[in-house]
Design a protein around this motif. Sequence first.
Motif, short mmCIF file in Angstrom:
data_model
loop_
_atom_site.label_atom_id
_atom_site.label_comp_id
_atom_site.label_asym_id
_atom_site.label_seq_id
_atom_site.Cartn_x
_atom_site.Cartn_y
_atom_site.Cartn_z
N PHE A 171 0.71 -1.16 0.02
CA PHE A 171 0.18 0.21 0.06
C PHE A 171 0.88 1.14 0.00
O PHE A 171 1.93 1.16 0.71
CB PHE A 171 -1.04 -0.05 1.17
CG PHE A 171 -1.75 1.29 1.28
CD1 PHE A 171 -2.88 1.34 0.67
CD2 PHE A 171 -1.45 2.29 2.20
CE1 PHE A 171 -3.82 2.37 0.63
CE2 PHE A 171 -2.13 3.41 2.34
CZ PHE A 171 -3.39 3.61 1.60
N SER A 172 0.51 2.15 -0.80
CA SER A 172 1.43 3.48 -0.94
C SER A 172 0.52 4.64 -1.03
O SER A 172 -0.58 4.82 -1.59
CB SER A 172 2.13 3.31 -2.12
OG SER A 172 3.16 2.52 -2.07
N VAL A 173 0.73 5.75 -0.15
CA VAL A 173 -0.05 7.12 -0.36
C VAL A 173 1.01 8.31 -0.59
O VAL A 173 1.95 8.09 0.17
CB VAL A 173 -1.23 7.17 0.90
CG1 VAL A 173 -0.13 7.14 2.08
CG2 VAL A 173 -1.69 8.25 0.84
N SER A 200 -2.52 3.76 -3.94
CA SER A 200 -2.37 2.72 -4.66
C SER A 200 -2.36 1.47 -3.71
O SER A 200 -1.83 1.56 -2.39
CB SER A 200 -1.13 2.73 -5.57
OG SER A 200 0.00 2.46 -4.94
N GLU A 201 -3.04 0.26 -4.19
CA GLU A 201 -2.80 -1.06 -3.34
C GLU A 201 -2.51 -1.89 -4.56
O GLU A 201 -3.08 -2.21 -5.36
CB GLU A 201 -4.21 -1.35 -2.93
CG GLU A 201 -4.09 -2.10 -1.56
CD GLU A 201 -4.11 -3.73 -2.06
OE1 GLU A 201 -3.64 -4.44 -1.40
OE2 GLU A 201 -4.63 -3.99 -3.04
N LEU A 234 -4.03 -4.70 -8.84
CA LEU A 234 -3.50 -3.15 -8.72
C LEU A 234 -4.75 -2.41 -8.77
O LEU A 234 -5.48 -2.29 -9.81
CB LEU A 234 -2.38 -2.75 -9.91
CG LEU A 234 -2.16 -1.43 -9.96
CD1 LEU A 234 -1.11 -1.32 -8.46
CD2 LEU A 234 -1.15 -1.14 -10.87
N PHE A 235 -4.83 -1.57 -7.56
CA PHE A 235 -5.76 -0.37 -7.55
C PHE A 235 -5.27 0.93 -7.47
O PHE A 235 -4.18 1.11 -6.57
CB PHE A 235 -6.67 -0.54 -6.21
CG PHE A 235 -7.73 0.40 -6.01
CD1 PHE A 235 -8.81 0.94 -6.76
CD2 PHE A 235 -7.38 1.55 -5.07
CE1 PHE A 235 -9.49 1.77 -6.90
CE2 PHE A 235 -8.15 2.32 -4.85
CZ PHE A 235 -9.26 2.59 -5.74
N GLY A 236 -5.38 1.72 -8.24
CA GLY A 236 -4.92 3.17 -8.10
C GLY A 236 -5.90 3.98 -8.04
O GLY A 236 -6.85 4.10 -8.79
N TYR A 237 -5.64 5.34 -7.45
CA TYR A 237 -6.17 6.66 -7.56
C TYR A 237 -5.53 7.71 -7.43
O TYR A 237 -4.40 7.91 -6.74
CB TYR A 237 -7.45 6.45 -6.20
CG TYR A 237 -8.18 8.01 -5.97
CD1 TYR A 237 -9.37 8.14 -6.81
CD2 TYR A 237 -7.52 8.74 -4.99
CE1 TYR A 237 -9.96 9.44 -6.52
CE2 TYR A 237 -8.37 9.94 -4.83
CZ TYR A 237 -9.69 10.03 -5.57
OH TYR A 237 -10.12 11.39 -5.20
N THR A 238 -5.94 8.98 -8.03
CA THR A 238 -5.06 10.19 -8.11
C THR A 238 -6.24 11.25 -8.08
O THR A 238 -7.14 11.30 -8.98
CB THR A 238 -3.97 10.32 -9.14
OG1 THR A 238 -3.35 11.38 -8.98
CG2 THR A 238 -4.68 10.33 -10.50
#
Length: 228
Positions: A182-184, A204-205, A219-223
Amino acid sequence: MFLAIAAGRIFAEEKQALGRIVVTPSRLSQYAGEDTRSVTILDRSTMKYSAYSAISDAIGDVGGIDIRRRGAEGVQADINIRGSSFEQNTVLIDGVKVNDPQTGHFDMDLPLTTMDVDRVEILKGPASSLYGANSFGGVINILTKRPEGKGSVTLESEGGSFDYFRTSLSASLPAGILRNGFSVEESRSSGYMPETDFNIFSLSENSSIETPAGKYDFLFGYTKKDFG
């Protein structure tokens, strides 16, 4: 280590172990020595020690690639390879096409943090036969890091003038056969002049699981980007 004697001279040769070598070939079959394509690979260490924080800026540091920036930290960036237009390049994340279907102005709005990138593969020149009509100028494939098999936490933070601040957090949390990452990340600034302020938030996860039926990656990502 062994010694060799030739013509009255003694030469010493020491064995050396080579590290991991990554080869990125073309999917088209061809004989060795016939591959004339220009392929550039930005590995993890290159991205880490780059003079730029944003992924798009680090890619733009490669010869033959022009990044048209409309703000700092990759807040909005258009890309062209070898003089092609913005819509004539393909951007992939782990081999999955992420080009905007309506315009070429959002291809570098990547739902990733800077801590997610393992390496970037850049193919310059026409590749439409393999990747579709948008690949006339070239292809950029961003490969993400695989989740680690052990728990770890990484925190990075930096600041500067004009109220600039960026912080990133990355954690690896395995659970049995399931590996999670997990990253933020958030970066913001008031801008060096009116209408140049920005606030970028990304998370992202990344999960990986191995079963008798095979290995599966998710992979899930949001921006979210606010600027100007």
